[in-house]
Design an enzyme around this catalytic site. Structure first.
Site, short mmCIF file in Angstrom:
data_model
loop_
_atom_site.label_atom_id
_atom_site.label_comp_id
_atom_site.label_asym_id
_atom_site.label_seq_id
_atom_site.Cartn_x
_atom_site.Cartn_y
_atom_site.Cartn_z
N ARG A 235 14.98 -2.47 -5.01
CA ARG A 235 13.62 -2.66 -5.51
C ARG A 235 13.63 -2.83 -7.01
NH1 ARG A 235 9.94 -1.27 -1.68
NH2 ARG A 235 8.68 -2.74 -2.86
N PRO B 172 0.82 -1.23 0.00
CA PRO B 172 0.00 0.00 0.00
C PRO B 172 0.85 1.28 0.00
CG PRO B 172 -0.85 -1.59 1.58
CD PRO B 172 0.48 -2.11 1.10
N GLU B 173 0.59 2.13 -0.98
CA GLU B 173 1.27 3.43 -1.07
C GLU B 173 0.20 4.52 -0.95
OE1 GLU B 173 3.94 3.55 -4.48
OE2 GLU B 173 4.20 1.39 -4.39
#
Ligand code: ZN
Length: 267
Positions: free
Chosen positions: A253, A2-3
């Site tokens: 990432r 979740p961002e």
């Protein structure tokens, strides 16, 4: 994970379902609590009501009508589910925090992997400054000058900088890719190597893309087909030019980008 758009969607969900209801019981999983205990949480929130909500970056806050705010971070997989005991909506499977309200209504914080955070704070501003978080990406006080200021002295890849919560709060792996795709910037390009026009474009697109994704409730199916997110898979193609998307590990990432539209400048 979740961002900002996902957490903003959760905030609106909480505000639409669980405000102004009397809390009759609190069950909390000790593993995700920070700086408090299940008993203390039950004590300070029992008989209280959530009255308003706030979000900063990836943190969601809910003010009670007492002195405490509830703080939630959704980790990798968290989310909220509002339901009525015995009703049509079934309770989620990995409840880490459960509020029982009058009339059998419930609000569950569901998190499959225990990477979220549940805390209490006296006020969000102090919580945010204690954690050293940068300004929220959609806060109107984050203007172009403040955006420029946040990159002073930084030399890391632009993707890593966008994801640095101490620089700007709210953006993670997925939305940094989306923003850089629209800005046509290679994710490994150094933040200090960007010229002022490019920084301005990045700033404006950051705001625009995040707002559009909030409007789409952070669901790829609701986003325009010209967005990267619906195509962001190992065999996905650029929605703009059609070439296969490239992947590259940047600061730990995996970045997805178009090797043609986001060519490296040679810096
Ligand atoms: Zn392309």
């Amino acid at each position: 994970m979740p961002e900002l758009p996902d957490v903003e969607t959760e905030r609106r969900y909480l505000a639409a379902t669980a405000l102004h209801r009397r809390i009759t019981r609190v069950h909390a999983d000790q593993d995700l609590l920070e700086g408090t205990t299940p008993a203390a949480m039950g004590r300070v929130l029992h008989d209280r009501r959530f009255e308003t909500t706030h979000r900063h970056g990836k943190f969601l806050f809910a003010a009670s009508d007492g002195p405490w705010w509830l703080v939630l971070h959704f980790g990798m997989t968290g989310g909220l589910v509002f339901f009525k005991a015995g009703g049509a909506v079934s309770p989620p499977r990995h409840i880490r925090l459960l509020f029982e309200f009058d009339n059998d209504y419930r609000l569950a914080y569901d998190c499959q992997r225990k990477l979220g955070l549940i805390a209490l704070c006296r006020d969000p501003a102090t919580f945010v400054s204690d954690r050293g978080l940068g300004p929220d990406a959609l806060d109107s006080r984050l203007d172009l000058d403040a955006f420029e200021e946040a990159r002073v002295g930084r030399r890391l890849p632009v993707k890593a900088w966008l994801m640095d919560q101490q620089a700007i709060a709210g953006i993670g792996n997925v939305y940094s890719d989306e923003i850089l795709f629209h800005a046509r910037i290679h994710p490994a390009c150094r933040i200090n190597a960007l010229d002022p026009e490019t920084v301005q474009r990045l700033f404006q697109l950051m705001k625009k893309i995040l707002e559009q994704c909030v409007k789409a409730r952070a669901e790829p199916d609701r986003m325009p087909v010209s967005f990267l997110l619906p195509h962001r898979t190992p065999d996905g193609c650029c929605p703009r030019c059609g070439v296969a998307l490239a992947r590259q590990r940047i600061s730990g990432r995996m970045a997805y980008f178009c090797p043609q539209c986001q060519a490296e400048s040679g810096d």
